[in-house]
Design a protein around this motif. Structure first.
Motif, PDB file in Angstrom:
ATOM      1  N   VAL A 175      35.279  36.967  31.245  1.00  0.00           N
ATOM      2  CA  VAL A 175      33.950  37.568  31.202  1.00  0.00           C
ATOM      3  C   VAL A 175      33.499  37.692  32.651  1.00  0.00           C
ATOM      4  O   VAL A 175      33.619  36.743  33.431  1.00  0.00           O
ATOM      5  CB  VAL A 175      32.957  36.651  30.432  1.00  0.00           C
ATOM      6  CG1 VAL A 175      31.517  37.144  30.591  1.00  0.00           C
ATOM      7  CG2 VAL A 175      33.331  36.559  28.961  1.00  0.00           C
TER       8      VAL A 175
ATOM      9  N   PHE B 156      31.035  29.459  32.603  1.00  0.00           N
ATOM     10  CA  PHE B 156      29.857  28.608  32.440  1.00  0.00           C
ATOM     11  C   PHE B 156      28.835  29.162  31.454  1.00  0.00           C
ATOM     12  O   PHE B 156      27.906  28.474  31.058  1.00  0.00           O
ATOM     13  CB  PHE B 156      29.172  28.441  33.804  1.00  0.00           C
ATOM     14  CG  PHE B 156      29.052  29.744  34.548  1.00  0.00           C
ATOM     15  CD1 PHE B 156      28.028  30.623  34.271  1.00  0.00           C
ATOM     16  CD2 PHE B 156      30.012  30.121  35.498  1.00  0.00           C
ATOM     17  CE1 PHE B 156      27.937  31.843  34.924  1.00  0.00           C
ATOM     18  CE2 PHE B 156      29.926  31.343  36.157  1.00  0.00           C
ATOM     19  CZ  PHE B 156      28.881  32.204  35.871  1.00  0.00           C
ATOM     20  N   GLY B 157      28.984  30.410  31.054  1.00  0.00           N
ATOM     21  CA  GLY B 157      27.942  31.081  30.261  1.00  0.00           C
ATOM     22  C   GLY B 157      27.983  30.745  28.783  1.00  0.00           C
ATOM     23  O   GLY B 157      28.866  30.027  28.324  1.00  0.00           O
TER      24      GLY B 157
HETATM   25  C1  LIG Z   1      33.216  38.460  39.373  1.00  0.00           C
HETATM   26  C2  LIG Z   1      33.146  37.323  38.413  1.00  0.00           C
HETATM   27  C3  LIG Z   1      32.105  37.257  37.537  1.00  0.00           C
HETATM   28  C4  LIG Z   1      32.036  36.223  36.610  1.00  0.00           C
HETATM   29  N1  LIG Z   1      30.998  36.190  35.733  1.00  0.00           N
HETATM   30  C5  LIG Z   1      30.933  35.208  34.814  1.00  0.00           C
HETATM   31  C6  LIG Z   1      29.863  35.186  33.877  1.00  0.00           C
HETATM   32  O1  LIG Z   1      28.993  36.045  33.851  1.00  0.00           O
HETATM   33  N2  LIG Z   1      29.838  34.161  32.973  1.00  0.00           N
HETATM   34  C7  LIG Z   1      30.789  33.176  32.952  1.00  0.00           C
HETATM   35  O2  LIG Z   1      30.715  32.280  32.111  1.00  0.00           O
HETATM   36  N3  LIG Z   1      31.843  33.192  33.826  1.00  0.00           N
HETATM   37  C8  LIG Z   1      31.919  34.172  34.759  1.00  0.00           C
HETATM   38  N4  LIG Z   1      32.967  34.187  35.641  1.00  0.00           N
HETATM   39  C9  LIG Z   1      34.022  33.162  35.517  1.00  0.00           C
HETATM   40  C10 LIG Z   1      35.243  33.656  34.717  1.00  0.00           C
HETATM   41  O3  LIG Z   1      34.860  34.231  33.499  1.00  0.00           O
HETATM   42  C11 LIG Z   1      36.178  32.457  34.416  1.00  0.00           C
HETATM   43  O4  LIG Z   1      36.602  31.867  35.612  1.00  0.00           O
HETATM   44  C12 LIG Z   1      37.378  32.827  33.555  1.00  0.00           C
HETATM   45  O5  LIG Z   1      37.950  31.667  33.071  1.00  0.00           O
HETATM   46  C13 LIG Z   1      38.442  33.610  34.319  1.00  0.00           C
HETATM   47  O6  LIG Z   1      39.472  33.960  33.430  1.00  0.00           O
HETATM   48  P1  LIG Z   1      41.000  34.002  33.945  1.00  0.00           P
HETATM   49  O7  LIG Z   1      41.340  32.581  34.306  1.00  0.00           O
HETATM   50  O8  LIG Z   1      41.767  34.489  32.796  1.00  0.00           O
HETATM   51  O9  LIG Z   1      41.034  34.923  35.114  1.00  0.00           O
HETATM   52  C14 LIG Z   1      33.048  35.200  36.576  1.00  0.00           C
HETATM   53  C15 LIG Z   1      34.098  35.288  37.501  1.00  0.00           C
HETATM   54  C16 LIG Z   1      34.156  36.320  38.404  1.00  0.00           C
HETATM   55  C17 LIG Z   1      35.301  36.371  39.384  1.00  0.00           C
END
Ligand SMILES: Cc1cc2nc3c(=O)[nH]c(=O)nc-3n(C[C@H](O)[C@H](O)[C@H](O)COP(=O)(O)O)c2cc1C
Length: 189
Positions: A86, A131-132
Motif C-alpha cells: 500500500v 502502519f495503516g
Molecule cells: C512511498 C511509500 C508509501 C507508503 N505508504 C504507506 C501507507 O500509506 N500506509 C502504510 O501502512 N504503509 C505505507 N508504506 C509502507 C509499505 O506499505 C510497507 O513497507 C509494505 O510492507 C511494503 O511491501 P513490500 O515489502 O512488499 O515492498 C509506504 C511505503 C512507501 C515506500
C-alpha cells in the motif's frame, strides 16, 4: 493445468511481496503454469485515454510497451494474483497505471462493457501495509479489484497484511501465511 499470472508491484526485492511470490511459486510448482510480471522492472505507461482500443472488439492498445505485450496473457489466464504494497493509502502508482490500462478491455458496444475473451477469471489481491488501518485498506483494495471485471476477472478476494514494514517479515507471521495458503488453494481450485 491452470494458468496463473502473478503481478508483483513491489520495488523491494527483499520485501514481503517478493517473499510471498517465491512461496506461491514453490506451492504451485507442478500444479499450475505460473508467470510472474514484475511491474517495477517493466515499461507500463499511463493510459492515453485516446480510445484507439475502441476501434476493435478484441483487447488491444495502440501503445507498444510491456502492458500491451501482456494483454494476451491477461486475457487467457485462469487467475491473476496481485502482490503489492500500500502506498499513501492507495494502489502503488505502477499498479494503478496497470489497472488504468485494462481500459483496453472495455467495449461500449457490449452489454457488460467488456471485450475480454474470458469473463470467468479469478483475481486475488494480497497487499502489505506498514502502519495503516488494515480494514480501510482492505476496502480500498476491494474497490480497485472490482474494476478488473472489465478484463474478465469476475470473482475476487482481497487480503491486506498489516505491520509489514520489515522486509520479509511475512514469513514469520503464521496467520498471514495461513491466508496466503487459502488464497493459493482458491486460485488453483
Ligand atoms: C512511498 C511509500 C508509501 C507508503 N505508504 C504507506 C501507507 O500509506 N500506509 C502504510 O501502512 N504503509 C505505507 N508504506 C509502507 C509499505 O506499505 C510497507 O513497507 C509494505 O510492507 C511494503 O511491501 P513490500 O515489502 O512488499 O515492498 C509506504 C511505503 C512507501 C515506500
Amino acid at each position: 493445468m491452470k494458468k496463473i499470472l502473478i503481478v508483483n508491484a513491489s520495488k523491494r526485492r527483499n520485501g514481503n511481496s517478493y517473499a510471498l511470490e517465491k512461496r506461491f511459486m514453490e506451492q504451485m510448482e507442478g500444479k499450475a503454469e505460473v508467470m510472474a510480471f514484475h511491474i517495477g522492472e517493466k515499461d507500463v505507461r499511463v493510459c492515453l485515454a485516446c480510445d484507439g482500443c475502441k476501434r476493435q472488439h478484441t483487447p488491444n492498445c495502440v501503445q507498444k510497451d510491456d502492458f500491451t505485450a501482456l494483454i494476451p496473457e491477461i486475457d487467457s489466464c485462469d487467475a491473476m494474483l496481485i502482490l503489492a504494497p500500500v502506498h499513501w493509502d492507495q494502489f502503488p502508482a505502477q499498479l494503478k497505471a496497470f489497472l488504468d490500462r485494462t481500459y483496453s478491455f472495455m467495449d461500449f458496444t457490449q452489454p457488460d462493457f467488456s471485450m475480454a475473451g474470458r469473463k470467468d477469471k479469478k483475481l486475488a489481491g494480497y497487499f502489505f501495509a506498514g502502519f495503516g488501518p488494515v480494514d480501510v485498506y482492505t476496502t480500498m483494495v476491494e474497490t480497485n479489484l472490482k474494476s478488473f471485471a472489465t478484463a474478465g476477472f469476475s470473482d475476487y478476494k482481497a487480503h491486506v497484511a498489516g505491520d509489514a514494514n520489515v522486509p520479509g517479515s511475512i514469513m514469520e507471521k503464521e496467520e498471514n501465511l495461513k491466508v496466503a495458503d487459502e488464497v493459493a488453494e482458491w486460485l488453483l481450485a
